[in-house]
Design an enzyme around this catalytic site. Sequence first.
Site, PDB file in Angstrom:
ATOM      1  N   GLY A   1       1.133  -1.067   0.010  1.00  0.00           N
ATOM      2  CA  GLY A   1       0.020   0.058  -0.016  1.00  0.00           C
ATOM      3  C   GLY A   1       0.879   1.328   0.091  1.00  0.00           C
ATOM      4  O   GLY A   1       1.457   1.691   1.234  1.00  0.00           O
TER       5      GLY A   1
ATOM      6  N   GLU B   1      12.251  -3.006  -6.174  1.00  0.00           N
ATOM      7  CA  GLU B   1      11.350  -3.172  -7.271  1.00  0.00           C
ATOM      8  C   GLU B   1      12.001  -2.857  -8.426  1.00  0.00           C
ATOM      9  O   GLU B   1      11.686  -3.510  -9.517  1.00  0.00           O
ATOM     10  CB  GLU B   1      10.140  -2.170  -6.938  1.00  0.00           C
TER      11      GLU B   1
ATOM     12  N   GLU C   1       9.827   9.897 -15.715  1.00  0.00           N
ATOM     13  CA  GLU C   1       9.937  11.183 -15.320  1.00  0.00           C
ATOM     14  C   GLU C   1      10.767  11.341 -13.961  1.00  0.00           C
ATOM     15  O   GLU C   1      11.896  12.027 -13.600  1.00  0.00           O
ATOM     16  CB  GLU C   1       8.870  12.128 -15.271  1.00  0.00           C
TER      17      GLU C   1
END
Lengths: 406, 380
Positions: free
Chosen positions: A135, A252, A386
């Site tokens: 989350g 990640e 970005e």
Amino acid sequence: MSTATGAANDAFRESVRSWVEANFPQELKDQPASMEGASDGDLAQALDRWRDALAGQGWGAPTWPKAYGGAGLSPAEARVISQEIGRAGGYNPIPLMAGMGVTMVGPTLLEYGTDEQKAKHLPGIASGKIRWCLGLSEPNAGSDLAGLATKAEDKGDHFALNGQKIWTSGADVSQWCGALVRTEPQAPKRDGLSFVLLPMDQDGVETRPIKLISGASPFCETYFNDARAEKSDLLGPLNKGWSVVKRLLQHERASQTSARGPGAGGKSESLQALAKRYAGETADGKLEDADLRARLTRHLMDAEAHRLTAERITAEAKGNAEVSAAASIMKNSATNVSQARSELMIELMGYRGLGWEGDSFRPQEIDTVREWLWGKAISIYGGSAEVQNNIISKNILGLPETTQKG
Amino acid sequence: MAALTEEQTLIRDQAEAWVRDEYPVTKFRAMRDSKANAAIMADAWQGMVEMGWTGILVPEAHGGSDLGYLTFGLVLEALGKNLTASPLLASALVGASALRLAGSEAQQAAVLPGVVDGSIILTLAVDEGARHNPAQIACAAKAEGEGFVLTGEKRFVLEGMSATHFIVPARTSGAPGEEAGLTLFLVSADSAGLGRKALSLVDSRGYADLTLSGVTVGADAVLGTVGDAYPVLDALLDRARAGLAAEMMGTARQAFTMLVDYLKTREQFGRVIGSFQALGHRAAQMFTDQQLAQSCAEAALASLDNDAPASTVAEMASLAKARVGDHLHLVSRELIQMHGGIGMTDEYDAGFYLKRARALEATYGNQAFHRERYATLLGY
């Protein structure tokens, strides 16, 4: 490219190979690595058997310590295991079954967790039996993650969470969640955040699946309404959640740096063969569409340059799995390659590259279309292109930061 | 925007107001969700007929207003903005142009009034593969008695489920790949031996595959000269491409408006994201590109109204389809990227524009097709 050189590695590879031969259920050979797993009863049973066999070896997360369900192996040995499983026509289901567990939550727990937390959470992840979601983002905190608003109130032995998370992948099928929440509302944005772990099966947690432009998706909206996270499940120090999450996100990115795309991989047709089949070729074997041919070449060179760079970085790191700012470079490069590939595929297929559903299209054609649409998310999730460029300019090039306001 | 006549300004303003007030994208969404076979917005189509848009390219003698291609383009651009789904381009531009380019006076008198009042819906059934390639037509038309028997397949026919009649280029002689030997036929959708199957594409519009299994037509179904249709087909496709370029400009402009609005309102890091130069400069470049694309689309339409030579029309049509296609491709991609996660959700409209963009790009030749054709037209 073989990473197994030297007698010790060869012996290790040999032993892995014979173990895989003895334990890999043949009915799973060349089955797709789908998140949903097999709905077919026999396949589901075989998958469970395969998962338990791997878990028994500690190969769900081979580099983790044995005490926490791993096998205490080096990254090079872990690669040998996945190569040998792939060679047998299989895949390791545990990283998928654990959701964000093996790739992100586990490595962060190893670094920040107490011994008690590691013993409580890591074995369930390494066995693939406990699935985790994360989350992090909120509707008004995307690229500016530190601007998040979900509050965690101190209730003595636990925190009470209130707020909304979005893009919680697999939330509807996960048993646990790692959430970044605000524990100190008065502090500057990044200083008042903490990272807590909480079980999903409780009254205060509600999930709602999100439909994407590509159709159904694993993403959910997750609502916390006095959801309970135990104090003992606070990961890292109170109000230091931003450091924990920065690390989590590096893990990640490191897991997203391979340029996968529809049709990629050894077994499927090469892009150039596909192009010839759909767009036609001249008598001397050149692609009929000269304009497409030139752009296809540019893409194939990009893809090769990306692959070589990934190899070079691996070689230079000498098997050290350390993640760094270079992950941002590789994530953006992988994104470019994979999105360009998808655009070329749907273009060369003409109208067959625009099928949404129905038996007028081949299943691979529909898959290509859905993957093209889904692939638009790659440059958005896990830190948009970005945001990655901001990281590169600030952390690698040393340019002044422009996004820090409050 | 081109220097418009008073009448053109009036029609443009009417079309834009109508689309904005009566047909927001929610209407398109409702049609998509209904999964109707014909995939057109029936009440919108009825409204277009009532406003006379179906007659913009039809001579006054046959019930139209004969206002020309630039005027038609203004309407298509307005419709492209909110993705209004109708057979207007297929029937009243491509179909009406086919009749005017190749139809006899009797054929025009028989068909065009129906196009104007909406009782006849025409569409061109040209491609037989997934990629646009008019010279490769293989569909056979065999002379038999007074007429012809048509056998073959036509794929991805625009508005193929709502059409009442198809304009079918078929081969009366020669082999696929040859330009000579093609003939245009007007074939009723309820002809014996004609089958059609609805297709579900990403843009949720009304495509169909046609199967012609020995469809018998009379000699009066031939539009133009037997065996000599290629130049007419080429001219017809150029009209279709110019019209598509106008619709694509509308779709691109609306996508760009959504994008700029988002840059002005979405806040991250304590300020609107449009204040970041990395995004603002990309928007500025897109706007520059939009202006260039707009000029190409309008020039293609104007060349038709000015009766420019066929070679000039061909150049302008390919220029417009390629440049507007590139522009729409870019804007539709950036629309999603600059919206971030919300742009990926089906609940938001951005995905509709991305999906429609790729379908419009592929129709009657994608950018690569038209760059190649432009090079050939320029003789290199």
